[in-house]
Enzyme design. Sequence first.
Site, mmCIF file in Angstrom:
data_model
loop_
_atom_site.group_PDB
_atom_site.id
_atom_site.type_symbol
_atom_site.label_atom_id
_atom_site.label_comp_id
_atom_site.label_asym_id
_atom_site.label_seq_id
_atom_site.Cartn_x
_atom_site.Cartn_y
_atom_site.Cartn_z
ATOM 1 C CD GLU A 44 40.571 41.062 46.403
ATOM 2 O OE1 GLU A 44 40.827 42.150 46.110
ATOM 3 O OE2 GLU A 44 41.706 41.498 47.522
ATOM 4 C CE1 TYR A 127 43.494 44.468 43.503
ATOM 5 C CE2 TYR A 127 41.530 43.195 42.913
ATOM 6 C CZ TYR A 127 42.883 44.084 43.907
ATOM 7 O OH TYR A 127 42.414 43.781 45.248
ATOM 8 C CG ASP A 145 43.350 48.432 43.783
ATOM 9 O OD1 ASP A 145 45.357 48.876 44.091
ATOM 10 O OD2 ASP A 145 42.090 49.381 44.840
#
Length: 298
Positions: A44, A127, A145
Amino acid sequence: MSTDTRATAHHDLHAPVIDWFDEHARDLPWRRPEAGAWGVMVSEFMLQQTPVSRVLPVYEQWLARWPRPADLATESAGEAVRAWGRLGYPRRALRLHAAATAIALSHGGEVPRDHAKLLALPGVGEYTAAAIGSFAYGQRHSVLDTNVRRVFARAVTGVQYPPTATTAAERRTALALLPDDKGTAARWAAATMELGALVCTARGPECVRCPIAASCAWRLAGSPEHTGPPRRGQTYAGTDRQVRGKLLAVLRDAVDPVPQSALDAVWDEPVQRARALDGLVADGLVEPLADGVYRLPV
DNA sequence: AATTCGTGGGT
DNA sequence: TACCCAAGAAT
């Protein structure tokens, strides 16, 4: 249209999108069970504003070298910046290193499950905290996202592109669509992201391959072009960012500390060059030593 | 709320 | 060639 029909229409998106995902999902390393929460977290960070294809090789090397947060925490921040390579936005490497250190020191070496604790980690925002909770731990979160926002903008709101920044209206839409069951919600999050990444793309959406094209509000409206001010393009040539990139590349590729002259060679405008170098030092990406010698931070 | 922060591939 | 844009966060 009755309210009953509208509630049902929302629900009808889940099965087609998740079924499509089951058939078309890419086999990405951070989606495999062995990735674990740390693998998800590393991915991520790397995927923030960086395409999958460029993340893949760096991710593999990173996890092989630092299979747990504590492994990274024992290294210098500079080694993290070096291993980050050319992924861009190298402050992410610094933040990932700092987050790993916090995990090692304050969370028993395990990536936290708690949303608030995730959010408190450096480099983890709205996020990323939702993504880790959802993908690593199967929790129920709105994962908003750029892909999901675009899918909802089209399928639900009926416009070509989402707003520049995430709005309260988008969060309401995402929450209204989020399946009640947490396992289903996690699949839905991954599936809507994948749909945006592979089919409902920014430039050339392939609606013929879309599992929800028949109910897509944007398509039903005739696929109207975006109206309003053109969205800000990120100019790059000649900016401080370009200079920072060139300066840091020299330091990444050097084993030993680098003299000022080697840095001066990458940009001819002295004022901007000095400003960029100062910025790197201020960010903690570069460490000045005595008499005009620099290196990555220890 | 608007800016800043890299890099490279696709069109 | 220029421009667009890619799993955002921090300030």
